[in-house]
Enzyme design. Structure first.
Site, PDB file in Angstrom:
ATOM      1  CG  HIS A   1      -2.090   0.904   1.068  1.00 24.90           C
ATOM      2  ND1 HIS A   1      -2.031   2.259   1.281  1.00 24.90           N
ATOM      3  CD2 HIS A   1      -3.359   0.627   0.661  1.00 24.90           C
ATOM      4  CE1 HIS A   1      -3.221   2.767   1.016  1.00 24.90           C
ATOM      5  NE2 HIS A   1      -4.035   1.816   0.638  1.00 24.90           N
TER       6      HIS A   1
ATOM      7  CG  ASP B   1      -8.151  -4.877  -2.945  1.00 28.65           C
ATOM      8  OD1 ASP B   1      -9.365  -4.723  -2.721  1.00 28.65           O
ATOM      9  OD2 ASP B   1      -7.437  -4.004  -3.475  1.00 28.65           O
TER      10      ASP B   1
HETATM   11  N1  CMC Z   1       4.307  -7.649  -4.133  1.00 28.93           N
HETATM   12  C1  CMC Z   1       5.644  -7.626  -4.239  1.00 28.93           C
HETATM   13  N2  CMC Z   1       6.381  -6.510  -4.170  1.00 28.93           N
HETATM   14  C2  CMC Z   1       5.729  -5.366  -3.999  1.00 28.93           C
HETATM   15  C3  CMC Z   1       4.334  -5.299  -3.857  1.00 28.93           C
HETATM   16  C4  CMC Z   1       3.624  -6.505  -3.937  1.00 28.93           C
HETATM   17  N3  CMC Z   1       2.305  -6.529  -3.844  1.00 28.93           N
HETATM   18  N4  CMC Z   1       3.959  -4.027  -3.680  1.00 28.93           N
HETATM   19  C5  CMC Z   1       5.075  -3.283  -3.706  1.00 28.93           C
HETATM   20  N5  CMC Z   1       6.148  -4.099  -3.909  1.00 28.93           N
HETATM   21  C6  CMC Z   1       7.558  -3.690  -4.017  1.00 28.93           C
HETATM   22  C7  CMC Z   1       7.839  -3.217  -5.445  1.00 28.93           C
HETATM   23  O1  CMC Z   1       8.224  -4.284  -6.291  1.00 28.93           O
HETATM   24  C8  CMC Z   1       8.944  -2.232  -5.202  1.00 28.93           C
HETATM   25  O2  CMC Z   1      10.140  -2.952  -4.949  1.00 28.93           O
HETATM   26  P1  CMC Z   1      11.585  -2.359  -5.383  1.00 28.93           P
HETATM   27  O3  CMC Z   1      11.718  -1.098  -4.607  1.00 28.93           O
HETATM   28  O4  CMC Z   1      12.513  -3.437  -5.004  1.00 28.93           O
HETATM   29  O5  CMC Z   1      11.478  -2.124  -6.866  1.00 28.93           O
HETATM   30  C9  CMC Z   1       8.539  -1.570  -3.885  1.00 28.93           C
HETATM   31  O6  CMC Z   1       7.760  -2.546  -3.209  1.00 28.93           O
HETATM   32  C10 CMC Z   1       7.716  -0.315  -4.078  1.00 28.93           C
HETATM   33  O7  CMC Z   1       6.607  -0.642  -4.911  1.00 28.93           O
HETATM   34  P2  CMC Z   1       5.716   0.447  -5.659  1.00 28.93           P
HETATM   35  O8  CMC Z   1       4.757  -0.282  -6.528  1.00 28.93           O
HETATM   36  O9  CMC Z   1       6.597   1.462  -6.300  1.00 28.93           O
HETATM   37  O10 CMC Z   1       5.029   1.154  -4.420  1.00 28.93           O
HETATM   38  P3  CMC Z   1       3.655   1.886  -4.369  1.00 28.93           P
HETATM   39  O11 CMC Z   1       3.642   2.739  -3.187  1.00 28.93           O
HETATM   40  O12 CMC Z   1       3.360   2.512  -5.676  1.00 28.93           O
HETATM   41  O13 CMC Z   1       2.713   0.603  -4.154  1.00 28.93           O
HETATM   42  C11 CMC Z   1       0.744  -0.521  -4.717  1.00 28.93           C
HETATM   43  C12 CMC Z   1       1.398   0.588  -3.896  1.00 28.93           C
HETATM   44  C13 CMC Z   1      -0.602  -0.804  -4.100  1.00 28.93           C
HETATM   45  C14 CMC Z   1       0.568  -0.033  -6.157  1.00 28.93           C
HETATM   46  C15 CMC Z   1       1.601  -1.795  -4.710  1.00 28.93           C
HETATM   47  O14 CMC Z   1       1.874  -2.234  -3.414  1.00 28.93           O
HETATM   48  C16 CMC Z   1       0.982  -2.910  -5.533  1.00 28.93           C
HETATM   49  O15 CMC Z   1       1.104  -2.913  -6.751  1.00 28.93           O
HETATM   50  N6  CMC Z   1       0.325  -3.898  -4.876  1.00 28.93           N
HETATM   51  C17 CMC Z   1      -0.363  -4.967  -5.556  1.00 28.93           C
HETATM   52  C18 CMC Z   1      -1.731  -4.529  -6.052  1.00 28.93           C
HETATM   53  C19 CMC Z   1      -2.703  -4.347  -4.917  1.00 28.93           C
HETATM   54  O16 CMC Z   1      -2.845  -5.183  -4.046  1.00 28.93           O
HETATM   55  N7  CMC Z   1      -3.432  -3.232  -4.984  1.00 28.93           N
HETATM   56  C20 CMC Z   1      -4.449  -2.889  -3.967  1.00 28.93           C
HETATM   57  C21 CMC Z   1      -4.019  -1.709  -3.186  1.00 28.93           C
HETATM   58  S1  CMC Z   1      -4.906  -1.389  -1.680  1.00 28.93           S
HETATM   59  C22 CMC Z   1      -6.564  -1.283  -2.008  1.00 28.93           C
HETATM   60  C23 CMC Z   1      -6.956  -0.601  -3.240  1.00 28.93           C
HETATM   61  O17 CMC Z   1      -6.505   0.498  -3.542  1.00 28.93           O
HETATM   62  O18 CMC Z   1      -7.763  -1.156  -3.944  1.00 28.93           O
END
Ligand code: CMC
Length: 377
Positions: free
Chosen positions: A260, A314
């Protein structure tokens, strides 16, 4: 003018708001200052929606009026049903929902968003009609007639009735209502921000909500709940979870339902959803998906918790919906049905001191480029 570019606007405030607050370090979520766990144990979705929209818990009279208004606006026009019938049955329910909500605006033109009374009725209609649209689509695509809502049933009970034509056990209604509360609002997320941008142009509320639905659909946002159950089914049994997680992380794949932008600890909504899972299983037997999910959480935790990545809302919600027999591609529409109250609360807040969203960019292209005629390229 400062030009610090923050990809994804991470950490950049886009509005001041008194609707909800997240403490991402301590895992606290409040709606209008009330903890979400308290609302789940004490309130109902409709009362919580009122709190979000109008800023205070309703008096008995206000609540009765609000409930009556929403209940009396659950029906949808036959032309909206006709529109749904024209859409390809293999289409995603979020697309059907978005199309129907956009079309609602043509039946209830509310172009003057300064009209407080009109705004109230738009709010009532959107909160009331989204479940009817979702249930109608769920039936129409299988060739079944939509079911007319029943005024004697409460919000969540009525949704299940419209889906299945039978009244679900009372505990289902209670658990589902809590799920709706948990999904009703969450500060400046992608779909809320999308709605705010649309609202800032003074577009009507149906267009605002339709644009938010579009943003919610993506797998990085609300679409993740669907992807989680697909993943858990793919894994199949708890003993295969560790291998799946290790393989995914080794290949730099994101685990859906984890991570998140704001929470650096476990999402408090995921914790409540786990309690709801256990409550549901006590009544209706366990779910093999839940056992797989627990193993995934444990296996992923070893690598991800150190980076502040934990299950989000989720991760466990789909297991509940799956146990209740809801089709997996309806999970994100259920999210939208709940979140519409949060979107509309932000819409009303935006209108109070509206300023058109028109951010800046950092241009990274060329200047003074010569035009080369096509025959010389
Ligand atoms: N699994 C594995 N690694 C992850 C995940 C994950 N679910 N989420 C973040 N990371 C890692 C990512 O690979 C990156 O690693 P590195 O720095 O080594 O490259 C680091 O964490 C930062 O990730 P980011 O995507 O740049 O961070 P963010 O703040 O943009 O992430 C997010 C937020 C929700 C987009 C992301 O965690 C994600 O894609 N999660 C999976 C999709 C998900 O479950 N979405 C629902 C979000 S909550 C409810 C909603 O909004 O619906």
């Amino acid at each position: 003018m400062p030009h610090d570019f923050m990809p994804g606007l991470a950490g950049v405030p886009a509005a001041t708001s008194s609707i909800s607050d997240v403490d991402g370090q301590r895992g606290i979520l409040e709606y209008r200052g009330v903890r979400v766990e308290t609302l789940c144990s004490e309130s109902s979705y409709l009362e919580t929606a009122y709190l979000l929209l109008f800023g205070h818990l309703p008096s008995p009279r206000e609540f009765q009026q609000w409930t009556t208004d929403v209940t009396h606006h659950r029906r949808i026009k036959f032309r909206i049903i006709d529109l749904l019938k024209c859409l390809p049955e293999s289409g995603h329910p979020m697309d059907a929902l978005q199309a129907a909500v956009a079309a609602l605006g043509m039946f209830y033109p509310g172009r003057n968003v300064k009209d407080v009374e009109n705004n109230y009725w738009s709010t009532v209609r959107l909160v009331a009609k989204l479940p009817t649209i979702v249930a109608a689509w769920a039936r129409l695509r299988h060739g079944d007639d939509p079911i007319v809502p029943r005024d004697d049933l409460e919000f969540s009970e009525n949704f299940f009735y419209m889906l299945t034509e039978s009244v679900a056990p009372p505990v289902w209604g209670e658990i589902f209502d809590d799920c709706l509360i948990l999904h009703a609002e969450h500060t400046m997320n992608a779909s809320t921000f999308t709605g705010l941008v649309t609202a800032s142009t003074l577009a009507d509320p149906y267009t605002v909500v339709a644009s938010s639905i579009g943003a919610l659909k993506g797998p990085l946002h609300g679409g993740a709940n669907e992807e989680v159950v697909v993943m858990l089914r793919e894994i199949g049994t708890p003993d295969k979870a560790r291998l799946h997680v290790e393989h995914a992380l080794r290949n730099k794949k994101k685990l859906m339902g984890f991570g998140h932008r704001v929470y650096k600890v476990k999402d408090p909504r995921a914790t409540v959803l786990q309690e709801l899972c256990r409550r549901l299983f006590k009544e209706c037997g366990s779910s093999p998906l839940y056992e797989v999910a627990l193993e995934v959480e444990a296996a992923a935790g070893a690598t991800l918790n150190g980076k502040g990545i934990y299950p989000n809302v989720d991760f466990y919600s789909g297991i509940i919906y799956d146990k209740m027999g809801v089709d997996v591609d309806l999970f994100t529409p259920l999210f939208a049905m709940a979140r519409v109250s949060g979107w509309l609360a932000h819409w009303l807040e935006q209108l109070r001191e509206n300023k058109l969203f028109r951010p800046d960019q950092i241009y990274s292209g060329e200047h003074n480029r010569p035009y080369v005629p096509i025959d010389q390229r």
